[in-house]
Write a protein that holds these residues in place. Structure first.
Motif, short mmCIF file in Angstrom:
data_model
loop_
_atom_site.label_atom_id
_atom_site.label_comp_id
_atom_site.label_asym_id
_atom_site.label_seq_id
_atom_site.Cartn_x
_atom_site.Cartn_y
_atom_site.Cartn_z
N GLY A 16 20.59 32.72 35.72
CA GLY A 16 19.68 33.63 36.04
C GLY A 16 19.51 33.96 37.77
O GLY A 16 18.88 34.31 38.09
N TYR A 17 19.84 32.94 38.68
CA TYR A 17 19.09 33.23 39.87
C TYR A 17 20.69 34.17 40.99
O TYR A 17 21.54 33.15 40.61
CB TYR A 17 19.07 31.75 40.24
N ARG A 18 21.00 35.02 41.43
CA ARG A 18 21.44 35.51 42.40
C ARG A 18 21.62 34.67 44.05
O ARG A 18 20.34 33.83 44.04
CB ARG A 18 21.26 36.80 43.25
N HIS A 19 22.52 34.60 44.62
CA HIS A 19 22.41 33.95 45.78
C HIS A 19 22.99 34.35 47.34
O HIS A 19 23.69 35.07 46.93
CB HIS A 19 23.41 32.46 45.32
N ALA A 20 22.08 33.70 47.92
CA ALA A 20 21.69 34.73 49.31
C ALA A 20 22.43 33.72 50.59
O ALA A 20 21.83 33.07 50.25
CB ALA A 20 20.93 35.35 49.88
N CYS A 21 23.47 33.79 51.63
CA CYS A 21 24.00 33.09 51.77
C CYS A 21 23.94 34.24 53.50
O CYS A 21 24.77 34.38 53.96
CB CYS A 21 25.69 32.55 51.37
N HIS A 22 22.99 33.10 54.56
CA HIS A 22 23.44 33.32 55.92
C HIS A 22 24.06 32.26 57.11
O HIS A 22 23.45 31.51 56.51
CB HIS A 22 22.06 33.89 55.69
N ILE A 23 23.88 32.53 58.40
CA ILE A 23 23.75 31.85 59.21
C ILE A 23 23.70 31.99 60.21
O ILE A 23 23.36 33.00 60.38
CB ILE A 23 25.82 31.68 59.63
N MET A 24 23.12 30.87 61.46
CA MET A 24 22.61 30.04 62.58
C MET A 24 23.71 30.67 63.42
O MET A 24 23.86 28.95 62.79
CB MET A 24 21.65 29.92 62.47
N VAL A 59 7.31 22.83 81.47
CA VAL A 59 9.05 22.78 81.07
C VAL A 59 9.52 21.59 81.38
O VAL A 59 9.30 20.25 81.41
CB VAL A 59 9.41 23.50 82.96
N VAL A 60 9.80 22.05 79.92
CA VAL A 60 10.59 20.98 79.17
C VAL A 60 12.29 21.38 79.12
O VAL A 60 12.57 22.57 79.12
CB VAL A 60 10.78 20.40 77.83
N GLU A 61 13.57 20.51 79.22
CA GLU A 61 14.92 20.78 78.92
C GLU A 61 14.78 21.48 77.54
O GLU A 61 14.84 20.66 76.21
CB GLU A 61 15.42 19.69 78.84
N LEU A 62 15.65 22.15 77.32
CA LEU A 62 16.43 23.10 76.22
C LEU A 62 17.96 22.94 76.39
O LEU A 62 17.89 24.07 76.87
CB LEU A 62 15.41 24.27 76.13
N ASN A 63 18.56 22.32 75.81
CA ASN A 63 20.20 22.37 75.95
C ASN A 63 20.82 23.61 75.12
O ASN A 63 22.07 23.07 75.03
CB ASN A 63 20.25 21.49 76.46
N LEU A 64 19.84 24.26 75.06
CA LEU A 64 21.21 25.27 73.97
C LEU A 64 20.82 27.04 74.28
O LEU A 64 19.69 27.15 74.46
CB LEU A 64 20.74 24.92 72.47
N LEU A 65 21.73 27.69 73.97
CA LEU A 65 21.57 29.42 74.12
C LEU A 65 20.43 29.59 72.80
O LEU A 65 20.48 28.75 71.83
CB LEU A 65 22.85 30.04 74.00
N SER A 66 20.24 30.64 72.99
CA SER A 66 19.62 31.50 72.23
C SER A 66 20.00 31.77 70.68
O SER A 66 20.98 31.51 71.26
CB SER A 66 19.20 32.33 72.26
N PRO A 67 19.78 31.10 69.54
CA PRO A 67 20.10 31.51 68.07
C PRO A 67 20.14 32.92 68.47
O PRO A 67 19.78 33.46 68.65
CB PRO A 67 19.42 30.36 67.22
N GLN A 68 21.21 33.04 66.99
CA GLN A 68 21.99 34.39 66.85
C GLN A 68 20.89 34.77 65.78
O GLN A 68 20.57 34.50 64.56
CB GLN A 68 23.30 34.79 66.53
N MET A 69 19.47 36.20 65.74
CA MET A 69 19.26 36.60 64.51
C MET A 69 20.14 38.40 64.65
O MET A 69 20.59 38.63 65.10
CB MET A 69 18.79 36.44 64.23
N GLN A 70 19.84 39.29 63.53
CA GLN A 70 19.78 40.80 63.58
C GLN A 70 18.98 41.53 62.95
O GLN A 70 18.02 41.36 62.40
CB GLN A 70 21.19 41.11 62.81
N MET A 71 19.13 42.87 63.77
CA MET A 71 18.09 43.65 63.56
C MET A 71 18.99 44.60 61.81
O MET A 71 19.76 44.58 61.85
CB MET A 71 17.55 44.91 63.82
#
Length: 222
Positions: A16-24, A59-71
């Motif tokens: 009886g549940y719906r499933h919503a799948c998303h990705i970062m 300041v600390v190191e962050l070795n990754l690009l900004s993740p994506q989301m959407q409007m």
């Protein structure tokens, strides 16, 4: 609103549940903000006792690009993806189909990309699944271009892709300001958990950003 986390296997056994799948999506980069600040290295710590004070020297190191989301069409922030019927297709295949519609790119999602599943706090009888996939910078840039040029849902269900700013400016801009906006269902808690679990930000950095976001959202106290 975090929701109750469960295993993917348990979620598929519930009736009886719906499933919503998303990705970062995320990637490494050598880009610099304003031509000066290395996007992959800058995170300015927040003073927890006064989250609106930002010592520029911290300041600390962050070795990754900004993740994506959407409007989204409803003005809320969320991750790319949508509803999947596991009786007709696997969660991964369904998510790949949704990404083609929303981003106009053929992106293979595998079971290894699965990050978390949880019973969403709202709407009722919904299970949300988050996948995380690391791309090369050029792959991410191509996905962003395709989302504008070829995606069927661009300008309709999806108003545009957004990069999450993983840095903090002196006035509270950047990540805390981003967190002060409105998100669909539990996507904000999904973002925070993924950043923590993937090691993109430390628990202390996340707690400081959340505290600052609450001050931004509610305004300065008299």
């Amino acid at each position: 609103m975090a929701g109750k986390e469960i295993s993917k296997e348990e979620s598929l056994s519930l009736k009886g549940y719906r499933h919503a799948c998303h990705i970062m999506l995320y990637a490494d980069t050598d880009a610099r903000l304003f031509g000066k600040i290395p996007m992959k290295h800058i995170v300015i710590h927040v003073n927890v006792s006064d989250p609106l004070c930002y010592p520029a020297s911290l300041v600390v190191e962050l070795n990754l690009l900004s993740p994506q989301m959407q409007m989204r069409f409803d003005g809320l922030l969320g991750f790319p993806g949508g509803l999947v019927n596991p009786a007709e297709e696997s969660l991964e295949r369904g998510l790949s189909r949704e990404l083609w519609e929303e981003m106009g790119t053929a992106l293979e999602v595998t079971a290894e990309d699965h990050h978390s599943s949880c019973v969403a706090p709202s709407p009722p009888h919904l299970i949300t699944h988050l996948y995380c996939k690391r791309l090369r910078e050029e792959e991410l840039q191509e996905a962003e271009r395709a989302a504008v040029l070829t995606a069927a849902d661009h300008g309709l269900e999806v108003l545009g892709m957004v990069r999450v700013p993983l840095y903090v400016l002196k006035n509270g801009g950047g990540f805390p300001s981003f967190l002060s906006h409105s998100f669909i269902s539990n996507s904000r808690s999904q973002l925070l958990a993924a950043l923590r679990d993937l090691g993109l930000l430390s628990p202390g950095e996340l707690d400081s950003a959340v505290a600052c976001a609450e001050k931004i959202r509610h305004g300065p106290q008299p």
